[in-house]
Motif scaffolding. Structure first.
Motif, PDB file in Angstrom:
ATOM      1  N   LEU A   1       1.081  -1.152  -0.119  1.00 10.56           N
ATOM      2  CA  LEU A   1      -0.237   0.057   0.503  1.00 10.56           C
ATOM      3  C   LEU A   1       0.804   1.413   0.002  1.00 10.56           C
ATOM      4  O   LEU A   1       1.777   1.270   0.823  1.00 10.56           O
ATOM      5  N   ALA A   2       0.585   2.255  -1.047  1.00 10.00           N
ATOM      6  CA  ALA A   2       1.087   3.750  -0.890  1.00 10.00           C
ATOM      7  C   ALA A   2       0.869   4.290   0.074  1.00 10.00           C
ATOM      8  O   ALA A   2      -0.594   4.677  -1.068  1.00 10.00           O
ATOM      9  N   PHE A   3       1.793   5.291   0.574  1.00 10.22           N
ATOM     10  CA  PHE A   3       0.849   6.276   1.068  1.00 10.22           C
ATOM     11  C   PHE A   3       1.366   7.654   1.212  1.00 10.22           C
ATOM     12  O   PHE A   3       2.674   7.575   0.966  1.00 10.22           O
ATOM     13  N   SER A   4       0.846   8.438   0.655  1.00  7.72           N
ATOM     14  CA  SER A   4       1.997  10.438   0.955  1.00  7.72           C
ATOM     15  C   SER A   4       2.291  10.155   2.070  1.00  7.72           C
ATOM     16  O   SER A   4       0.798   9.885   2.969  1.00  7.72           O
ATOM     17  N   GLY A   5       3.223  11.006   2.684  1.00  5.22           N
ATOM     18  CA  GLY A   5       3.545  10.925   4.153  1.00  5.22           C
ATOM     19  C   GLY A   5       2.593  11.906   5.328  1.00  5.22           C
ATOM     20  O   GLY A   5       1.985  10.801   5.669  1.00  5.22           O
ATOM     21  N   ALA A   6       2.117  12.292   4.099  1.00  6.72           N
ATOM     22  CA  ALA A   6       0.423  13.387   4.950  1.00  6.72           C
ATOM     23  C   ALA A   6      -0.287  12.797   4.817  1.00  6.72           C
ATOM     24  O   ALA A   6      -0.880  12.009   6.321  1.00  6.72           O
ATOM     25  N   ASP A   7      -1.328  11.757   4.051  1.00  7.23           N
ATOM     26  CA  ASP A   7      -2.337  10.640   4.456  1.00  7.23           C
ATOM     27  C   ASP A   7      -1.637   9.904   4.747  1.00  7.23           C
ATOM     28  O   ASP A   7      -2.652   9.660   5.998  1.00  7.23           O
ATOM     29  N   LEU A   8      -0.724   9.650   5.295  1.00 10.54           N
ATOM     30  CA  LEU A   8      -0.002   8.254   6.336  1.00 10.54           C
ATOM     31  C   LEU A   8      -0.619   8.230   7.980  1.00 10.54           C
ATOM     32  O   LEU A   8      -1.198   7.515   8.319  1.00 10.54           O
ATOM     33  N   LEU A   9      -0.701   9.889   7.925  1.00 16.16           N
ATOM     34  CA  LEU A   9      -0.194  10.672   9.037  1.00 16.16           C
ATOM     35  C   LEU A   9      -2.457   9.952  10.067  1.00 16.16           C
ATOM     36  O   LEU A   9      -2.201  10.477  10.223  1.00 16.16           O
ATOM     37  N   HIS A  10      -3.181  10.676   8.377  1.00 18.45           N
ATOM     38  CA  HIS A  10      -4.307  11.077   8.445  1.00 18.45           C
ATOM     39  C   HIS A  10      -5.419   9.233   8.463  1.00 18.45           C
ATOM     40  O   HIS A  10      -6.481   9.237   7.883  1.00 18.45           O
ATOM     41  N   GLY A  11      -5.151   8.965   9.310  1.00 18.59           N
ATOM     42  CA  GLY A  11      -5.221   7.768   9.581  1.00 18.59           C
ATOM     43  C   GLY A  11      -4.591   6.162   9.024  1.00 18.59           C
ATOM     44  O   GLY A  11      -5.008   4.969  10.069  1.00 18.59           O
ATOM     45  N   PRO A  12      -3.761   5.817   7.884  1.00 14.36           N
ATOM     46  CA  PRO A  12      -3.918   4.553   8.004  1.00 14.36           C
ATOM     47  C   PRO A  12      -2.628   3.643   9.341  1.00 14.36           C
ATOM     48  O   PRO A  12      -2.355   2.572   9.058  1.00 14.36           O
ATOM     49  N   LEU A  13      -2.310   5.349   9.443  1.00 12.26           N
ATOM     50  CA  LEU A  13      -0.498   4.833  10.035  1.00 12.26           C
ATOM     51  C   LEU A  13      -1.019   3.443  11.080  1.00 12.26           C
ATOM     52  O   LEU A  13      -0.340   2.916  12.081  1.00 12.26           O
ATOM     53  N   ALA A  14      -2.093   3.807  12.045  1.00 12.80           N
ATOM     54  CA  ALA A  14      -2.684   2.899  12.923  1.00 12.80           C
ATOM     55  C   ALA A  14      -2.991   1.767  12.537  1.00 12.80           C
ATOM     56  O   ALA A  14      -2.567   0.608  13.421  1.00 12.80           O
ATOM     57  N   MET A  15      -2.440   1.461  11.729  1.00 14.12           N
ATOM     58  CA  MET A  15      -2.562  -0.443  11.025  1.00 14.12           C
ATOM     59  C   MET A  15      -0.724  -0.428  11.182  1.00 14.12           C
ATOM     60  O   MET A  15      -1.011  -1.874  10.914  1.00 14.12           O
ATOM     61  N   THR A  16       0.409   0.153  10.742  1.00  8.97           N
ATOM     62  CA  THR A  16       1.743  -0.009  11.114  1.00  8.97           C
ATOM     63  C   THR A  16       1.735  -1.038  12.150  1.00  8.97           C
ATOM     64  O   THR A  16       0.793  -0.300  13.557  1.00  8.97           O
ATOM     65  N   ASP A  17       2.951  -1.753  12.082  1.00  8.84           N
ATOM     66  CA  ASP A  17       2.999  -2.843  13.518  1.00  8.84           C
ATOM     67  C   ASP A  17       4.497  -3.227  13.257  1.00  8.84           C
ATOM     68  O   ASP A  17       5.084  -2.830  12.013  1.00  8.84           O
ATOM     69  N   PRO A  18       5.411  -4.287  14.407  1.00 12.95           N
ATOM     70  CA  PRO A  18       6.588  -4.365  13.894  1.00 12.95           C
ATOM     71  C   PRO A  18       6.475  -5.434  12.971  1.00 12.95           C
ATOM     72  O   PRO A  18       7.066  -6.011  12.809  1.00 12.95           O
ATOM     73  N   GLU A  19       5.330  -5.665  12.494  1.00 15.68           N
ATOM     74  CA  GLU A  19       5.556  -7.258  11.394  1.00 15.68           C
ATOM     75  C   GLU A  19       4.867  -6.391   9.908  1.00 15.68           C
ATOM     76  O   GLU A  19       5.064  -7.122   9.097  1.00 15.68           O
ATOM     77  N   ILE A  20       4.414  -4.785   9.994  1.00 22.22           N
ATOM     78  CA  ILE A  20       4.492  -5.270   8.561  1.00 22.22           C
ATOM     79  C   ILE A  20       5.459  -3.298   8.135  1.00 22.22           C
ATOM     80  O   ILE A  20       5.676  -2.470   9.073  1.00 22.22           O
TER      81      ILE A  20
END
Length: 343
Positions: free
Chosen positions: A235-254
């Motif tokens: 999944l590709a996100f702009s850095g700004a868009d990543l902070l607007h929600g998708p950041l929640a899915m990131t963890d040590p396994e991703i």
């Protein structure tokens, strides 16, 4: 795929030779004389990411509004947007997809100036457009595009800077800076870190790529290369868009591949990287920025608008190495072919 990747420095040099540079300059001069009020790009797949880079260049360097067209507006819904006073640019390696040619045909009918940027100067797309640029990448062996992508980037860069110059002729300082890119690309490709990094992601189930500004098209293209060669959901996100929600899915396994340069776009990623660190995400930084403590795919520092021509190189090599480590054939991804025709 390995051979195609390795030919990119020569492709950069080829576009800078007198005949190809002069051809691009002539197109740039025509566009500059027409003074389009806005620019619309149309493309598919990998070329869509080159077009996105072209849109960033157009707005930042020329101050002209730019965007990406949705071909289905024309081909499926039969609409004919008023594109008078616009430059409409079709970007395609093969020039063979009928939907892109149809967009240019419709644009011409409403008064737009049309341009094809393609590796196939005798293609239907080039025949449809009033103007054409041959990216001169040569035959690409693998299904997954690599050298044609960067050739499109380089051609669009030369085009936009030629338009900015007014007469199509690049200033001496610009020519000198571009002339350094083939050697810098060779140096980047000589680094074996991508192959060493591939085993780290052999069993990954998902991956995220991110970047801002000129780096965002690189993040999107890297995600596509990983998906089509390793079948790894990316999944590709702009850095700004990543902070607007998708950041929640990131963890040590991703794993996260963050494209971070040294210009404004790269500096803005300084807001993103600490948040990923809070999530304990597995981050690899790609680019010229020195991020303390981060695993890096290092790239020589250049002007940020040139960086996409270098940043993508280690990511292409990572996609190749990862596909091989997972037992896949990156030259012939399942279900794909070199030319995809859509309407």
């Amino acid at each position: 795929m390995a051979a195609d990747i390795g030919e990119q420095p020569a492709g950069y040099a080829r576009l800078l030779d007198s005949a190809n540079a002069a051809a691009i300059a002539r197109v740039a001069a025509v566009v500059a004389e027409r003074r389009p009020r806005h620019v619309v790009f149309t493309a598919r797949g990998t070329s869509d990411h080159a077009a996105l880079y072209g849109a960033y260049l157009t707005e930042i360097r020329l101050g002209v509004p730019a965007g990406l067209a949705s071909p289905s507006v024309v081909t499926l819904f039969g609409a004919r947007p008023d594109l008078s006073d616009a430059l409409v640019v079709g970007v395609s390696q093969s020039g063979g997809s009928p939907d892109l040619a149809e967009v240019l045909r419709a644009a011409r009918s409403t008064g737009a100036l049309t341009l094809a940027v393609t590796n196939a100067p005798d293609s239907p797309l080039a025949d449809t457009a009033e103007l054409s640029i041959d990216v001169a990448a040569g035959h690409e062996r693998a299904v997954a595009a690599t050298k044609t992508y960067t050739a499109e980037l380089f051609a669009l860069l030369m085009l936009v800077e030629g338009i900015r110059a007014g007469d199509g002729v690049l200033p001496a300082a610009e020519r000198e800076a571009l002339a350094a890119l083939p050697d810098l690309a060779t140096r980047t490709l000589a680094d074996d870190t991508p192959a060493q990094l591939a085993p780290r992601y052999r069993f990954a189930r998902q991956l995220v790529t991110t970047g801002r500004g000129y780096a965002y098209p690189t993040a999107r293209e890297a995600a596509l290369k990983l998906m089509e060669t390793s079948y790894l959901p990316a999944l590709a996100f702009s850095g700004a868009d990543l902070l607007h929600g998708p950041l929640a899915m990131t963890d040590p396994e991703i794993p996260v591949l963050a494209v971070v340069g040294s210009g404004p776009g790269g500096r803005s990623m300084g807001e993103v990287l600490p948040r990923l660190d809070e999530r304990r995400a597995d981050v690899v930084v790609v680019g010229s920025a020195d991020v303390p403590g981060a695993t890096r795919l290092a790239v020589p520092e250049v002007d940020e608008r040139y960086a996409p021509l270098l940043d993508i190189l280690p990511l292409q090599r990572l996609a190749l190495a990862l596909a091989l480590s997972r037992g896949e054939d990156p030259d012939a991804p399942r279900g794909l072919k070199k030319v995809t025709a859509t309407m």
